[in-house]
Design a protein around this motif. Sequence first.
Motif, PDB file in Angstrom:
ATOM      1  N   ALA A 408       0.851  -1.266   0.033  1.00 15.33           N
ATOM      2  CA  ALA A 408      -0.149   0.050  -0.213  1.00 15.33           C
ATOM      3  C   ALA A 408       1.020   1.211   0.048  1.00 15.33           C
ATOM      4  O   ALA A 408       0.559   2.235  -0.627  1.00 15.33           O
ATOM      5  CB  ALA A 408      -1.020  -0.018   1.239  1.00 15.33           C
ATOM      6  N   GLY A 409       2.086   1.150   0.711  1.00 14.46           N
ATOM      7  CA  GLY A 409       2.912   2.271   0.602  1.00 14.46           C
ATOM      8  C   GLY A 409       3.467   2.755  -0.688  1.00 14.46           C
ATOM      9  O   GLY A 409       3.906   3.663  -0.881  1.00 14.46           O
ATOM     10  N   THR A 410       3.567   1.810  -1.548  1.00 16.30           N
ATOM     11  CA  THR A 410       4.068   2.183  -2.902  1.00 16.30           C
ATOM     12  C   THR A 410       3.170   3.220  -3.721  1.00 16.30           C
ATOM     13  O   THR A 410       3.682   3.775  -4.634  1.00 16.30           O
ATOM     14  CB  THR A 410       3.935   0.695  -3.828  1.00 16.30           C
ATOM     15  N   ILE A 411       1.923   3.219  -3.328  1.00 11.82           N
ATOM     16  CA  ILE A 411       1.047   4.255  -4.187  1.00 11.82           C
ATOM     17  C   ILE A 411       1.653   5.899  -3.406  1.00 11.82           C
ATOM     18  O   ILE A 411       1.715   6.579  -4.267  1.00 11.82           O
ATOM     19  CB  ILE A 411      -0.559   3.950  -3.685  1.00 11.82           C
ATOM     20  N   ALA A 412       1.556   5.796  -2.232  1.00 10.18           N
ATOM     21  CA  ALA A 412       2.159   7.112  -1.605  1.00 10.18           C
ATOM     22  C   ALA A 412       3.480   7.386  -2.197  1.00 10.18           C
ATOM     23  O   ALA A 412       3.803   8.380  -2.547  1.00 10.18           O
ATOM     24  CB  ALA A 412       2.309   6.979  -0.159  1.00 10.18           C
ATOM     25  N   ARG A 413       4.408   6.409  -2.527  1.00 11.01           N
ATOM     26  CA  ARG A 413       5.656   6.805  -3.072  1.00 11.01           C
ATOM     27  C   ARG A 413       5.753   6.952  -4.578  1.00 11.01           C
ATOM     28  O   ARG A 413       6.419   8.232  -4.921  1.00 11.01           O
ATOM     29  CB  ARG A 413       6.530   5.341  -2.892  1.00 11.01           C
ATOM     30  N   LEU A 414       4.797   6.570  -5.330  1.00 18.67           N
ATOM     31  CA  LEU A 414       4.577   6.973  -6.517  1.00 18.67           C
ATOM     32  C   LEU A 414       3.901   8.303  -6.939  1.00 18.67           C
ATOM     33  O   LEU A 414       4.584   9.263  -7.498  1.00 18.67           O
ATOM     34  CB  LEU A 414       3.788   6.063  -7.378  1.00 18.67           C
ATOM     35  N   LEU A 415       3.174   8.720  -5.923  1.00 19.26           N
ATOM     36  CA  LEU A 415       2.537  10.205  -5.557  1.00 19.26           C
ATOM     37  C   LEU A 415       3.630  11.009  -5.348  1.00 19.26           C
ATOM     38  O   LEU A 415       3.522  12.211  -5.827  1.00 19.26           O
ATOM     39  CB  LEU A 415       1.408  10.198  -4.737  1.00 19.26           C
ATOM     40  N   ASP A 416       4.467  10.726  -4.418  1.00 12.84           N
ATOM     41  CA  ASP A 416       5.840  11.705  -3.946  1.00 12.84           C
ATOM     42  C   ASP A 416       6.355  12.109  -5.097  1.00 12.84           C
ATOM     43  O   ASP A 416       6.997  12.911  -5.268  1.00 12.84           O
ATOM     44  CB  ASP A 416       6.242  10.983  -2.710  1.00 12.84           C
ATOM     45  N   MET A 417       6.784  10.919  -6.036  1.00 12.98           N
ATOM     46  CA  MET A 417       7.420  11.140  -7.247  1.00 12.98           C
ATOM     47  C   MET A 417       7.025  12.053  -8.164  1.00 12.98           C
ATOM     48  O   MET A 417       7.738  12.826  -9.058  1.00 12.98           O
ATOM     49  CB  MET A 417       7.814   9.728  -7.744  1.00 12.98           C
ATOM     50  N   GLY A 418       5.748  12.219  -8.245  1.00 13.94           N
ATOM     51  CA  GLY A 418       4.889  13.155  -9.043  1.00 13.94           C
ATOM     52  C   GLY A 418       4.195  12.569 -10.084  1.00 13.94           C
ATOM     53  O   GLY A 418       3.531  13.367 -11.081  1.00 13.94           O
ATOM     54  N   VAL A 419       4.074  11.133  -9.813  1.00  8.28           N
ATOM     55  CA  VAL A 419       3.132  10.595 -10.827  1.00  8.28           C
ATOM     56  C   VAL A 419       1.610  10.790 -10.644  1.00  8.28           C
ATOM     57  O   VAL A 419       1.199  10.596  -9.358  1.00  8.28           O
ATOM     58  CB  VAL A 419       3.288   9.033 -11.024  1.00  8.28           C
TER      59      VAL A 419
END
Length: 548
Positions: A408-419
């Motif tokens: 689930a934390g992967t979604i937040a990581r992608l959002l943080d990257m700017g996706v």
Amino acid sequence: MTAHADLARLLIETGCLDAARLERAMLLATESGEPLPLVLARLGLVPEPETARLLARLHRLELARTWPEAPVVPLPARFLREVRAVPVGEDGDVLLVAVADPADDYPVAAIAHATGRPVVSLVATPTDIEAAIERLYGGTAPVQAADAAAEIEDVARLKDLAAEAPVIRLVNALIARAVDQRASDIHIEPTESEPVVRLRVDGVLRPAEAPPRRLLAAVVSRIKIMARLDIAERRLPQDGRTRLSVRGRDVDLRVSTLPAIHGESVVLRILDRSAVALDLAALGLAGEPLAAWRALLARPNSIALVTGPTGSGKTTTLYASLSELDRSEAKVVTVEDPVEYHLAGITQIQVQPRIGLDFAAVLRGVLRHDPDVVMIGEIRDLETAEIAVQAALTGHLVLSTLHTSSAAGTIARLLDMGVPEYLIASALSGIAAQRLVRTLCPACRQPYEPAPELAARLGLEWPVRLWRPVGCDECGGSGYRGRTTVIEVLTLTEPLRRLVLARTDAAALARAAAAEGMRPILEDGLAKALAGVTSLAEVLRLTGDGES
């Protein structure tokens, strides 16, 4: 390999090598694309001076016997290292150039073109050529003449020490001992007193016999020479790799050096191809998580990610996934840094950031080749992530890894990257988060009943039987032997996609996924503990859920 057929014949005729070892060396040379003389030197099958003597005899050339004290002509050191050649003298207008492989015409032709002078080849060992390049062209920092002379003398001394038989045997014995103990890494750490050597076995560091302090610099230099690193550069981190034959097995070594206050710290990452099973079930995937992951692999236009910390087996899981695909009917391309395994039937590309060939640049070229499946070694930045998303949306299956602690934390990581969230919801099909836990030694594991309070806290019905490590000769006293995967697989269903679009936090997303049937990584670990595969303490240590 036809360029070295005569060398292969001469090696057999002179008794320098038997047919079996020669065949292995030629196969390795074909696979790696490296010239046979270099492979022979790396494997230690034939002494470098003997190989140079045979090459000189074959090509009717002289051996390089004298070396200049200053550069004969100004040439880039990087170029000379790449072609393994160095100018060593002049005969009138003719330039004398020492080469490691006289069968390769390119170095001589390139040097002749660059200098505008005729060139005559001499034969020398790769070690001697590397030492000459370091001594003549390696220095780049503006230092005083006396300091430069001292540096050159020191590097030359280290080069001589590193080429001596005791140091070579010491390094080879250290690597062989690590392979015998199934170590994944060798850590060589300088301290104020004596150096420390530790081997990472089944994810845990164990002390090993260290070289004497007086030989530490020579040992480090030997390792750097093997990995084709700059032995004169001790102020900056360096990375390299090499391949060796240990106990008849081909082993890849990834070498990393780091400057520390008491000297250079060195880590050798060991990849023993013969010890890795590229099979999902053999890696520890089973039951619902295995079925869920295989369902993700069957989706043609989507992104499937494997996440976890460094050393959690993400790349191995991706390769095992590729091995399950029908590669005869699909074009599969991998983009990696570095290429860790070789699979038949796929195109594998090594990124080279130094020349601008990074993940994003390679991916743009790969997509023009119309692949069905693209594996990206790691999504590191927004540009790579955006290209991966576009590839998925245009009909490709994209597999990659990301450094996150949970699915689930992967979604937040992608959002943080700017996706953007709408692209994540559209392209991402699912995420597997994994860890590697040590497996109990079957020869000495011991059953026991945990405290009722602990069983209740973990949701286990008491009485329950678990297993603990004991230690015996077969496992080296640790109680563990080998590692297996614990995993959770989050499949993005329509309700979960709506949560992604709403930018729901990771905890709420994880709860929603569990409600839809995802088995959390802790539960997968507990299932393996109940089956006697691993211990409860190991599961809790790796999943960070407390102590047993």
